[in-house]
Design a protein around this motif. Structure first.
Motif, PDB file in Angstrom:
ATOM      1  N   VAL A 183       0.753  -1.389  -0.173  1.00 15.10           N
ATOM      2  CA  VAL A 183       0.082   0.018  -0.058  1.00 15.10           C
ATOM      3  C   VAL A 183       0.797   1.171   0.008  1.00 15.10           C
ATOM      4  O   VAL A 183       0.464   2.347  -0.452  1.00 15.10           O
ATOM      5  CB  VAL A 183      -1.034   0.119   1.155  1.00 15.10           C
ATOM      6  CG1 VAL A 183      -1.711   1.300   1.330  1.00 15.10           C
ATOM      7  CG2 VAL A 183      -2.109  -1.190   1.086  1.00 15.10           C
TER       8      VAL A 183
ATOM      9  N   GLY B 290      -8.425   5.421   4.525  1.00 14.62           N
ATOM     10  CA  GLY B 290      -7.959   4.398   3.788  1.00 14.62           C
ATOM     11  C   GLY B 290      -9.244   3.545   3.379  1.00 14.62           C
ATOM     12  O   GLY B 290      -9.180   2.731   2.383  1.00 14.62           O
TER      13      GLY B 290
ATOM     14  N   HIS C 285     -10.584   4.179  -0.029  1.00 12.95           N
ATOM     15  CA  HIS C 285      -9.698   3.973  -1.105  1.00 12.95           C
ATOM     16  C   HIS C 285      -9.366   2.272  -1.314  1.00 12.95           C
ATOM     17  O   HIS C 285      -9.462   2.112  -2.151  1.00 12.95           O
ATOM     18  CB  HIS C 285      -8.171   4.734  -0.845  1.00 12.95           C
ATOM     19  CG  HIS C 285      -8.206   5.942  -0.400  1.00 12.95           C
ATOM     20  ND1 HIS C 285      -8.856   6.418   0.809  1.00 12.95           N
ATOM     21  CD2 HIS C 285      -7.622   7.082  -1.178  1.00 12.95           C
ATOM     22  CE1 HIS C 285      -8.553   7.849   0.757  1.00 12.95           C
ATOM     23  NE2 HIS C 285      -7.767   8.324  -0.449  1.00 12.95           N
ATOM     24  N   VAL C 286      -9.706   1.661  -0.401  1.00 15.78           N
ATOM     25  CA  VAL C 286      -9.316   0.189  -0.396  1.00 15.78           C
ATOM     26  C   VAL C 286     -10.591  -0.349  -0.683  1.00 15.78           C
ATOM     27  O   VAL C 286     -10.650  -1.461  -1.311  1.00 15.78           O
ATOM     28  CB  VAL C 286      -8.651  -0.250   0.827  1.00 15.78           C
ATOM     29  CG1 VAL C 286      -8.558  -1.754   1.035  1.00 15.78           C
ATOM     30  CG2 VAL C 286      -7.189   0.447   0.977  1.00 15.78           C
TER      31      VAL C 286
ATOM     32  N   ALA D 143      -5.474   2.953  -3.768  1.00 13.30           N
ATOM     33  CA  ALA D 143      -4.948   2.463  -2.207  1.00 13.30           C
ATOM     34  C   ALA D 143      -3.656   2.966  -1.953  1.00 13.30           C
ATOM     35  O   ALA D 143      -3.455   3.333  -0.927  1.00 13.30           O
ATOM     36  CB  ALA D 143      -4.959   1.003  -2.467  1.00 13.30           C
TER      37      ALA D 143
ATOM     38  N   CYS E 239      -5.040   0.821   5.939  1.00 11.74           N
ATOM     39  CA  CYS E 239      -4.009   0.545   4.830  1.00 11.74           C
ATOM     40  C   CYS E 239      -3.259  -0.573   5.039  1.00 11.74           C
ATOM     41  O   CYS E 239      -2.230  -0.502   4.328  1.00 11.74           O
ATOM     42  CB  CYS E 239      -3.218   2.023   5.328  1.00 11.74           C
ATOM     43  SG  CYS E 239      -4.192   3.494   4.699  1.00 11.74           S
TER      44      CYS E 239
ATOM     45  N   LEU F 132      -6.245  -4.734   1.995  1.00 12.28           N
ATOM     46  CA  LEU F 132      -6.180  -4.550   0.484  1.00 12.28           C
ATOM     47  C   LEU F 132      -6.269  -5.723  -0.391  1.00 12.28           C
ATOM     48  O   LEU F 132      -7.283  -6.057  -1.219  1.00 12.28           O
ATOM     49  CB  LEU F 132      -4.966  -3.661  -0.112  1.00 12.28           C
ATOM     50  CG  LEU F 132      -4.842  -3.593  -1.519  1.00 12.28           C
ATOM     51  CD1 LEU F 132      -5.950  -2.815  -2.083  1.00 12.28           C
ATOM     52  CD2 LEU F 132      -3.504  -2.864  -1.877  1.00 12.28           C
TER      53      LEU F 132
END
Length: 607
Positions: free
Chosen positions: A106, A332, A335-336, A452, A474, A479
């Motif tokens: 990440v 995060g 994003h993930v 990510a 994160c 992820l």
């Protein structure tokens, strides 16, 4: 710093000997690892000629690490040490004098490298190496950040701001030989997206649960952000499940339509009765951009940290006064857990009927123009060709507004205050990157990994500043769990974060998983700029960006001193440009990084 096992490296070490708290040696006795870290962050093992260090948050205890160390006979076996281990850490090894070093996939743990004294050395901070070789700032990268600081396209998001200093890309390791050899190896690959939603949710639940338990111990006092959103709320319930005594922190932006406080109170009502809940009205916190002109220590690259740094410091002081040393943060999650809409490009080719339904839903939600959306979805250009085409778009105007699903990454553009020189510098980099391979074979997967990594960049900056923030979303394992699910089943236009909602079902009460809104701090942003008008006016008199030929002075004055008159699309670039200007000034004021101040060395051992 990580050093190879040779005499030339010993000479390099002599330059930093008095600036390192701890020093670990190769089996030869030469310096291998030097720096400053907290004892609880260092997981160390020595077995014969094998030295292992896992620096950061690690779910492996001492005995388990020793068992894994005993199984290492060569560099090719080092990666097995970190396999399946929860947390976020650098993995470093010296095996008979051969060095292996990597960060995270990440990017919240990063490594940089440079050549000095005839050898390659690594450090977790670019400024360490820049100081070591007296590197100059790469102004072409400053132009990139001025345009797209929040999410530069790959590979510029992983580019160093210093000439001669290189970023080791997330997912790659560097090997150093005793003869001066240095070679990269890929250690991480995205998993195949093959799991149905139920199995994917189960995997995500396990990954998040282990990520929290790698940090939280029963009976510990932990602070935790609690916006009432799905990400922070999930971490609060997982921390409570792990036995933490929680101090929950909620920001109230003062927006009459804002729902954060109400949802946060609902969450607290379902958390253990001993949970402490602290509500912070934004009007009682330092305004956005507080301390902008104070000349604080710069990071390895420009960042948006200054936006809420004073607020974060206030929250950190408060939670420490309540006995919490560290704080869980939901950064995060967006994003993930949520793939970008670029996955529609892939869905159209494999399931066109389903893609048609998704496209109609997203187009209605985001008001995408039909013609432009169809052009994007019909585009089959490889990544490098797309990058090169962005150069021509950049030189022809301000770029394309992101009013449709992204082709690969979000379209590149420049603000109206950027000079022709800035555009040309960025365009040249885009052309040079025409050979670049994407992060994955398909656009949706590429975009998911790319976003990510942007979360990782932010987590890295706050970690290095010492804010005591922990961001489990994160972690690489989180992820990995998300990427095992097909993108169109991890996100739809009709539900909000269905993958995370399914993962947290039975842990977080159902009403809290049904929220679809987010808090908004637009008003605070404008207030912060207004408070900083005197500082901004002074900066305009001797702007470093203007002096470098990257910004046109009159247009920049308009952007900074009259932001309310700008288009909404120009707002982010105002802050990006401000961050680059602040960073350039900080580098001038602080040629020697604060973390390299001389101080006594503490005894350290890997035994």
């Amino acid at each position: 710093m990580v050093l190879p096992d040779c005499e030339a490296a010993s000479a390099v070490f002599a330059k930093v000997r008095d600036r390192a708290c701890q020093v670990l040696a190769h089996a030869s006795g030469r310096p291998w690892l030097a720096g400053c870290w907290q004892k609880e962050e260092a997981h160390l093992a020595v077995v014969g000629e094998v030295r292992l260090a896992m620096l950061g948050t690690c779910g492996l205890d001492r005995d388990a690490l020793l068992r894994r160390a005993r199984a290492v006979g060569s560099l090719s076996e080092v990666e097995e040490v970190g396999r399946g281990v929860a947390g976020s850490f650098h993995l470093l090894a010296s095996v008979s004098g051969q060095v292996y070093a990597r960060g995270t996939a990440v990017g919240d743990r990063r490594l940089h490298h440079t050549r000095v004294g005839g050898v390659t050395v690594l450090a977790d901070r670019a400024r360490t190496l820049a100081w070591l070789i007296q590197a100059r700032v790469d102004m072409a990268q400053a132009a990139v950040r001025m345009s797209s600081l929040g999410s530069p396209p790959h590979p510029f998001d992983q580019a160093s701001m210093f000439l001669g200093v290189h970023v080791l890309a997330p997912g790659r390791a560097l090997e150093l030989g005793r003869n001066g050899y240095a070679g990269e190896r890929r250690w991480w690959r995205a998993p195949t997206a093959e799991l149905p939603p139920a199995e994917g949710a189960s995997g995500l639940r396990t990954a998040l649960r282990e990520a929290v338990r790698a940090r939280v111990r029963p009976g510990q006092v932990w602070a935790a952000d609690l916006s009432g959103g799905m990400d922070s709320t999930s971490l609060c319930f997982l921390a409570s499940e792990a036995g933490a005594e929680l101090v929950a922190l909620t920001l109230d932006w003062g927006n009459p339509e804002g729902e954060d406080p109400a949802y946060a109170r609902k969450a607290v009502a379902d958390l253990p009765s001993g949970t402490v809940h602290l509500l912070f009205p934004s009007a009682r916190l330092p305004p956005y951009l507080t301390g902008l002109g104070d000349g604080g220590e710069p990071d390895d690259e420009p960042s948006l940290k200054q936006r809420d740094l004073a607020q974060q410091e206030h929250l950190s002081h408060t939670h420490r006064s309540r006995g919490a040393r560290r704080r869980l943060c939901g950064h995060g999650g967006d994003h993930v857990v949520l793939p970008p809409t670029s996955h529609l490009h892939d869905l159209v080719r494999h399931q066109p009927r389903l893609a048609s339904r998704y496209l109609a839903g997203y187009a209605a939600k985001y008001r995408w123009p039909r013609a432009r959306t169809l052009r994007v979805l019909a585009d089959r250009r490889p990544y490098g060709t797309w990058l090169a085409a962005q150069a021509e778009t950049l030189l022809g105007g301000t770029g394309t507004a992101p009013s449709a699903p992204p082709a690969w990454d979000p379209p590149v553009g420049m603000p109206f205050w950027a000079t022709a020189r800035a555009r040309e510098m960025y365009a040249n980099l885009l052309r040079e990157a025409a050979h670049t391979l994407p992060l994955a074979a398909t656009r949706g997967r590429h975009g998911w990994i790319h976003q990510a990594r942007q979360a990782g960049r932010v987590a890295l900056i706050y970690d290095q500043y010492g804010m005591g923030l922990e961001m489990p979303f994160c972690d690489d394992a989180v992820l990995h769990a998300c990427l095992r699910v097909r993108a169109h089943e991890a996100a739809t236009p009709w539900t909000y974060k269905p993958l995370l909602a399914a993962a947290m079902r039975g842990i977080v009460p159902a009403p809290l998983l049904n929220r679809t809104t987010k808090g908004d701090a637009t008003r605070e942003w404008h207030t912060g700029l207004k408070v900083q008008q005197r500082c901004l006016a002074a900066w305009l008199e001797d702007s470093r960006l203007v002096a470098a030929g990257l910004a046109e002075p009159r247009a920049l004055r308009h952007a900074w001193l009259s932001p309310a008159t700008l288009r909404a699309a120009d707002g982010p670039a105002v802050e990006f440009t401000l961050a680059v200007e602040s960073w350039l000034r900080g580098i001038e004021r602080h040629p020697v990084p604060a973390h390299l101040r001389e101080h006594p060395r503490e005894p350290s051992s890997a035994r």
